[in-house]
Enzyme design. Structure first.
Site, mmCIF file in Angstrom:
data_model
loop_
_atom_site.group_PDB
_atom_site.id
_atom_site.type_symbol
_atom_site.label_atom_id
_atom_site.label_comp_id
_atom_site.label_asym_id
_atom_site.label_seq_id
_atom_site.Cartn_x
_atom_site.Cartn_y
_atom_site.Cartn_z
ATOM 1 N N TRP A 1 6.293 -9.522 -2.053
ATOM 2 C CA TRP A 1 5.606 -8.662 -1.068
ATOM 3 C C TRP A 1 4.773 -7.599 -1.778
ATOM 4 O O TRP A 1 3.699 -7.210 -1.339
ATOM 5 C CB TRP A 1 6.634 -8.000 -0.148
ATOM 6 C CG TRP A 1 6.058 -7.014 0.830
ATOM 7 C CD1 TRP A 1 5.598 -7.277 2.080
ATOM 8 C CD2 TRP A 1 5.884 -5.603 0.629
ATOM 9 N NE1 TRP A 1 5.125 -6.123 2.683
ATOM 10 C CE2 TRP A 1 5.300 -5.076 1.812
ATOM 11 C CE3 TRP A 1 6.153 -4.736 -0.419
ATOM 12 C CZ2 TRP A 1 5.001 -3.726 1.964
ATOM 13 C CZ3 TRP A 1 5.846 -3.383 -0.264
ATOM 14 C CH2 TRP A 1 5.273 -2.903 0.918
ATOM 15 N N HIS A 2 5.294 -7.129 -2.920
ATOM 16 C CA HIS A 2 4.608 -6.053 -3.629
ATOM 17 C C HIS A 2 3.304 -6.510 -4.256
ATOM 18 O O HIS A 2 2.402 -5.694 -4.448
ATOM 19 C CB HIS A 2 5.507 -5.463 -4.721
ATOM 20 C CG HIS A 2 6.500 -4.490 -4.196
ATOM 21 N ND1 HIS A 2 7.688 -4.858 -3.625
ATOM 22 C CD2 HIS A 2 6.469 -3.141 -4.136
ATOM 23 C CE1 HIS A 2 8.349 -3.779 -3.239
ATOM 24 N NE2 HIS A 2 7.631 -2.729 -3.531
ATOM 25 N N GLY A 3 3.200 -7.770 -4.593
ATOM 26 C CA GLY A 3 1.938 -8.182 -5.197
ATOM 27 C C GLY A 3 1.915 -9.649 -5.528
ATOM 28 O O GLY A 3 2.958 -10.290 -5.704
ATOM 29 N N PHE B 1 -0.571 -3.032 -2.452
ATOM 30 C CA PHE B 1 0.384 -3.936 -1.822
ATOM 31 C C PHE B 1 0.000 -4.150 -0.357
ATOM 32 O O PHE B 1 0.659 -4.876 0.338
ATOM 33 C CB PHE B 1 1.803 -3.383 -1.923
ATOM 34 C CG PHE B 1 2.143 -2.943 -3.333
ATOM 35 C CD1 PHE B 1 2.885 -1.808 -3.547
ATOM 36 C CD2 PHE B 1 1.714 -3.662 -4.413
ATOM 37 C CE1 PHE B 1 3.182 -1.397 -4.830
ATOM 38 C CE2 PHE B 1 2.011 -3.259 -5.712
ATOM 39 C CZ PHE B 1 2.745 -2.123 -5.912
#
Lengths: 301, 467
Positions: free
Chosen positions: B321-323, B467
């Site tokens: 999800w962060h990247g 993000f």
């Protein structure tokens, strides 16, 4: 001729230096006209202005001490202003020789090759032009702020100037926009006939003084790049050409490349940069000033 | 539009005035919706269409779920919501990542799907998760579907947490939208306190640490071990203050308008276990992952092995999800492994409650936790895993190199440590800057002055914008 106002100047945003500015913008010497000894002038831009280090760590002071230690009767002084280029020295050399007699030699710090090239993108006080013919000219640079800033600084209100200056540079946008990718396209490098341009420039410089001139080339290396220490100077070939042309004009040339690299390999210290900004880039630190002073001393000897 | 821009201050003052003079509740909501859309459109008005698509989809799904009781059709409606939301998210965020990652397989199949020149819409991860949580909660009948399109549009687009969180739950915000906004002095002061504090953390601390951190992480090979530790601790501090600063500004802005958003950070670096860390760090995301990934997978109800798998899957998704990069995936997986080991250790060693633990035990637990978290940040920050291995090796095996003791970084690391010690021993953490205390006014004034003096001249995006 623009110079910094006399006074004590504390600089903290890069390095950590206190500079005592005397008359004619000369650091650490209250009144250069009162010194009768033989002198060496070290010209430059902000690298010669050297606000980042204390006076006793600046190259001119170190060189003066080294000369005294070696029984050489010379006093060195820095004459620099941020944004200077070689054309500025052309206009300023006669004036300084008038104010400060007994100058025996002029050393010009060359920190960027663009300072010797015509048609720069940003020239403040004077400019080297190529169109329609090569010539050196003063600009109309007369910022109104100089008087206002000086008045505020007189009353220790310099921070008000900084604040209003920052606010005046704001250009707010309220219109909804379109985001763009960061695809930087660098502008193509201007092409010159370097030989012709440099011949012209050096001829003009030589006209301004009977005293010998020497360029002190200070490369940007060593530098941290691509996860390693880079020792290769990208300007090496052009500098070699510049050095050849200097020789034809009896202008001496000191190349600091070897000094900087050897010092780094011995001590892991960069000649530029400070712990509170970037460790390898920026203005000369104590190591850089010391190396330049030693190089000039070797040259004198 | 960023909270650090002068345009935002002018925009917000106008907004507060309009809200204060509006008499009708619906008028206020219309003003807020338009203001939120303008806030987003300031960056790129084209991507407003995505927020609107998400809004319309989940509003309609919510209404349909209200009138539909057959579980099969309810599941279809939920799938429609998930499909549309996740398709948009995956396309813009992960398309190029998957194409590049699977390029070897494509080559074997003689296929060459190229990558696309895509702009990642700001805040997409945040508002997508916000909207998905609404659909799932309505499906599970935890909340009633929203019948007012205006309320739902405001819920999705509400600008303070829109770009970088917190991920606000419908159960928390939608009920607040039913009441008229009252601009009160107390709310303004409370909100302003949070906003200034957040802005200070971002502008004065995080951005300035970034100047040192960026150079280090681009060139980790050249620096020595001590510099490596300073840089890694600096990054740990930078990311905390950047994100906590943004959250504080978002919560403060919402407070000034009259809405409460739950806190997103609760001194995570005081955690004495990795489980505790994830209850204090990015609380809205970790609880979202728990409620909508970990628990639906079975949580800890299906036996030991399945619990560990669920932990690893949930945290890997959190990392992803962060990247769109393997370093983020690895970081998430790494935290999954830490949580797994923590669970194994807790099962095999019955720990005393913290009130019965010795100071040494508490300190040791804290040290292990913070070391694990700091190592994790190395993977989070680097551009490739080989750099991460170089850095971690330098952290634990003394290595020569360039020494760079950045004074500001060292000052911030030490100050942060002392501040946390102070907070740890202070009984009531919310009273660090009490609203009406004289030292609060002095502290906020100093922060405001430092913000003005050190205001960035260039553009320094919030780390979590990516993000």
């Amino acid at each position: 001729m623009y110079v910094s106002s006399p006074g004590v100047f504390k600089f903290r945003s890069e390095g950590n230096g206190i500079t005592h500015i005397g008359l004619y913008g000369i650091n650490a010497i209250p009144d250069i006209t009162k010194i009768k000894q033989n002198k060496i002038a070290i010209w430059g831009d902000s690298c010669s202005e050297a606000w980042q280090v204390d006076d006793n760590k600046k190259m001119s002071q170190i060189l003066t001490k080294l000369c005294a230690a070696n029984d050489i009767d010379l006093i060195a002084f820095n004459i620099g202003l941020s944004g200077n280029n070689t054309t500025d020295y052309y206009f300023s050399i006669p004036k300084i020789e008038h104010f400060a007699p007994s100058i025996k030699k002029h050393y010009i710090l060359l920190t960027a090759l663009k300072d010797t090239l015509p048609d720069p993108d940003n020239a403040y006080r004077s400019v080297f032009l190529s169109d329609p013919e090569y010539r050196l000219a003063k600009t109309n640079w007369k910022p109104k702020f100089i008087k206002r800033k000086a008045i505020l600084e007189q009353f220790k209100l310099g921070f008000v100037w900084n604040l209003t200056s920052s606010i005046s540079q704001l250009s707010p946008r309220f219109k909804p926009g379109i985001s763009t990718q960061n695809n930087k396209i660098s502008s193509p490098e201007k092409q010159y006939n370097y030989q012709v341009a440099w011949n012209f420039l050096l001829n003009k410089l030589k006209e301004q003084t009977d005293n010998p001139i020497a360029f002190v080339y200070c490369p940007l290396i060593p530098i941290i790049k691509n996860n390693q220490i880079q020792y290769k100077d990208e300007n090496k070939n052009r500098i070699a050409l510049f050095k050849e042309i200097c020789a034809t004009h009896n202008v001496e040339f000191i190349d600091m490349t070897g000094y900087f690299i050897n010092e780094f390999k011995k001590t892991n210290k960069f000649p530029r940069g400070f712990c509170n900004t970037k460790i390898d880039k920026g203005h000369f630190n104590e190591t850089g000033h010391r190396l330049i002073a030693e190089a000039i001393l070797n040259h004198i000897n | 539009m960023l909270f650090t821009q002068i345009e935002f201050f002018i925009f917000f003052i106008i907004l507060i005035i309009l809200l204060a003079i509006s008499r009708q509740k619906n008028d206020q909501k219309i003003i807020l919706v338009f203001a939120s859309y303008y806030f987003y459109a300031y960056w790129d008005y084209r991507f407003l269409s995505l927020i609107m698509l998400t809004t319309i989809t989940d509003y309609m799904v919510g209404l349909c779920l209200k009138s539909q009781n057959i579980i099969f059709y309810r599941r279809i409606l939920l799938c429609i919501s998930l499909f549309i939301n996740l398709s948009i998210l995956c396309f813009f965020k992960y398309y190029n990542f998957f194409i590049e990652s699977l390029s070897g397989i494509f080559n074997l199949l003689n296929l060459s799907p190229g990558t696309l020149d895509l702009i990642l819409p700001l805040g997409i991860s945040f508002y997508t998760f916000k909207s998905i949580s609404y659909s799932i909660d309505v499906f599970n009948k935890k909340i009633e579907p929203c019948t007012s399109f205006l309320d739902y549009a405001l819920f999705v687009s509400f600008f303070p947490p829109l770009l970088a969180g917190p991920i606000v739950r419908a159960s928390h915000l939608l009920p607040q939208l039913k009441t008229k906004i009252k601009i009160t002095q107390n709310n303004i002061l409370q909100g302003l306190r949070l906003f200034i504090f957040g802005l200070f953390l971002k502008v004065f601390i995080a951005d300035r640490l970034g100047l040192f951190v960026d150079i280090f992480f681009e060139n980790p090979n050249v620096f020595d071990s001590i510099t490596t530790w300073i840089a890694v601790l600096s990054y740990s501090t930078q990311i905390y203050f950047d994100f906590a600063g943004y959250s504080s500004m978002a919560i403060g802005t919402a407070k000034m308008i009259g809405y409460d958003i739950e806190i997103n950070f609760d001194f995570p670096y005081l955690s004495k276990s990795i489980v505790e860390f994830w209850r204090r760090w990015h609380i809205s995301l970790s609880f979202w992952i728990r409620d909508y990934v970990y628990i639906p997978l079975g949580g800890n109800k299906l036996g030991k092995s399945r619990t560990y798998i669920n932990l690893l899957v949930a945290m890997t998704i959190c990392g992803l999800w962060h990247g769109a990069a393997w370093t983020f995936v690895f970081w998430g997986f790494y935290h999954g492994v830490l949580l797994m080991f923590n669970r194994i250790y807790s099962k095999t060693h019955k720990e005393r409650p913290s009130s019965h633990q010795t100071n040494f035990t508490i300190f040791f637990n804290w040290l292990i936790t913070i070391t694990g978290v700091v190592i994790g940040w190395v993977f989070f920050r680097v551009d490739n895993l080989s750099y991460a291995l170089v850095i971690i090796k330098k952290m634990f095996i003394p290595s020569p190199g360039i020494a760079w003791s950045h004074p500001f970084a060292i000052f911030i690391i030490i100050s942060t440590l002392f501040f946390h010690i102070f907070v740890y021993f202070k009984k009531n953490r919310t009273e660090v800057l009490p609203l009406h205390a004289k030292h609060t006014i002095a502290a906020l004034f100093c922060m405001a002055w430092l913000i003005i003096v050190f205001h960035p001249k260039g553009f320094h995006p919030f780390i979590y914008f990516q993000f």
